[in-house]
Scaffold this active site. Structure first.
Site, PDB file in Angstrom:
ATOM      1  N   SER A  20       0.753  -1.232   0.000  1.00  0.00           N
ATOM      2  CA  SER A  20       0.000   0.000   0.000  1.00  0.00           C
ATOM      3  C   SER A  20       0.790   1.292   0.000  1.00  0.00           C
ATOM      4  CB  SER A  20      -0.985   0.000   1.146  1.00  0.00           C
ATOM      5  OG  SER A  20      -1.845   1.079   1.001  1.00  0.00           O
ATOM      6  N   ASP A  77       4.092   6.331 -12.782  1.00  0.00           N
ATOM      7  CA  ASP A  77       3.156   6.996 -13.691  1.00  0.00           C
ATOM      8  C   ASP A  77       3.659   8.342 -14.167  1.00  0.00           C
ATOM      9  OD1 ASP A  77       1.506   4.852 -13.365  1.00  0.00           O
ATOM     10  OD2 ASP A  77      -0.191   5.953 -12.533  1.00  0.00           O
ATOM     11  N   LYS A 103      -2.243  -4.022  -2.233  1.00  0.00           N
ATOM     12  CA  LYS A 103      -3.087  -3.545  -1.141  1.00  0.00           C
ATOM     13  C   LYS A 103      -3.360  -2.070  -1.373  1.00  0.00           C
ATOM     14  CE  LYS A 103      -5.003  -3.006   2.944  1.00  0.00           C
ATOM     15  NZ  LYS A 103      -5.266  -1.557   2.862  1.00  0.00           N
TER      16      LYS A 103
END
Length: 390
Positions: free
Chosen positions: A295, A306, A320
């Site tokens: 996470s 990205d 997660k």
């Protein structure tokens, strides 16, 4: 304040692996009336209390806890969990970076207690526990059907004491028994592991705690003072931590902008905006991650991927990406409630998917035994090609 996944590290013996907000943060929605089946619980109790043949078995605390665990289990969401008052205090103390336990972060995966990652240097790691290991029994007692908090209670214990864990490794049918000696663990979350002669800094983040942002600033200053020309950011086996710290660290490598999105129960998408601008947002960077990266570390990695700031090297991450709030209950216990999902800046889903590396490199059992870090070798190769191209 918000946690990124997996921060509940072995201060209670193991970690719960949730992305949560702390405190009595109340929804602006009015709760609905309980369904009739809930009202039947009073009727069931009344009948049992007058008619059941073994009155000594009518332990209100135990039966009430069983009812709560049953409700949560029926949700089929491993990230929504109940935590009793004792464990809540232990988890809150762990935010400060000190705890007692074995040093392993866990989740319930398809109802099975599963290790996200052991902490570096922890008793769990020293005993040979690996990401993805399934803890099938604690001190000889099967964990099948246990609530996460119950399993945590059985693994935790005072420093110096031992716990027996039956472990099933991924893709194996055999069961291994490991004896783990619990300990108090104090660690910094950010470490300048080494500076290589060619100016490559190996920086590791083990979790995102209250001090992580400032620790990262100090480490970056130290690396700069030693002439850093590129950074390997090592997030392997990082289970997550505080969201604020995660976004803070992202901001130290990016020129503002997005760290990701949070999507709520109605599909509303809110931006996670970076509010600081880093001093090293141009320095060549690669990220190391693996199955134990969950996470918070996935959120950071997704942002760097990205936004074309860094390549990911290693293996697919844990997957997660749920958002949980910690809601206080009247007796000092609390409920971690899943309230949303995280997405990367490009809208990629983390939950159940994980992040795919740009350069997939697996560590074999032989690599581990021989202490060969082929993932780091690949990271250095990729980074050096970029440092040399400056």
């Amino acid at each position: 304040t918000v946690f990124a996944a997996g921060y509940a590290v072995a201060r209670t013996g193991v970690g719960t692996g949730s992305l949560v907000g702390v405190g009595p943060q109340l929804s602006n929605r009015e709760p609905s009336a309980p369904p009739k089946q809930f009202r039947l619980l009073n009727e069931v109790w009344n009948i049992l209390s007058t008619d059941f043949v073994e009155p000594k078995a009518l332990d209100g605390d135990k039966l009430g806890r069983g009812a709560i665990d049953g409700v949560i289990a029926a949700l089929a969401d491993s990230h929504t969990t109940y935590i009793d008052a004792e464990n809540l205090k232990a988890e809150q103390s762990g935010i400060r970076g000190s705890y007692e336990g074995i040093g392993a972060n866990v989740l319930l995966v398809e109802g099975v207690l599963t290790v996200v990652a052991p902490l570096p240097g922890s008793p769990a790691e020293q005993a040979g526990i690996q990401p993805g290991d399934r803890i099938v029994a604690v001190n000889g007692e099967s964990t099948k059907g246990m609530a996460l908090s119950e399993a945590v209670n059985k693994v935790k214990g005072p420093r110096g004491s031992k716990v027996s864990l039956d472990i099933q490794r991924q893709n194996e049918t055999t069961i291994r028994n490991l004896q783990v000696t619990r300990a108090e663990i104090r660690t910094n979350s950010v470490t300048l592991v080494r500076m290589l002669p060619d100016g490559i800094a190996h920086i590791q983040i083990t979790q995102f705690a209250q001090r992580t942002g400032n620790e990262m600033r100090d480490v970056l200053k130290e690396a700069a003072s030693q002439g850093a020309k590129g950074i390997v950011l090592d997030l392997r086996n990082n289970p997550g931590g505080l969201l604020d710290a995660t976004v803070d660290v992202a901001g130290q490598f990016l020129e503002g902008g997005l760290a990701g999105y949070q999507v709520d129960r109605n599909g509303k998408k809110d931006s996670l905006t970076i509010r600081n601008r880093g001093d090293v947002n141009k320095l060549p960077l690669v990220v190391l991650a693996n199955r134990g990266s969950a996470s918070g570390s996935e959120l950071l990695t997704g942002a760097l991927q990205d936004r074309n700031r860094a390549s990911l090297i290693g293996t697919r991450t844990f997957g997660k990406g749920s958002v949980n709030h910690l809601r206080d209950l009247s007796d000092g216990s609390a409920l971690y409630v899943t309230i949303g999902r995280w997405l990367t800046p490009n809208g990629r889903q983390i939950e159940g998917q994980g992040l795919t590396p740009d350069y997939e490199v697996n560590l074999t059992e032989d690599d581990v035994k021989e202490r060969r870090d082929v993932q780091m070798d690949r990271a250095l190769e990729v980074l050096r090609s970029r440092v040399g191209g400056q």
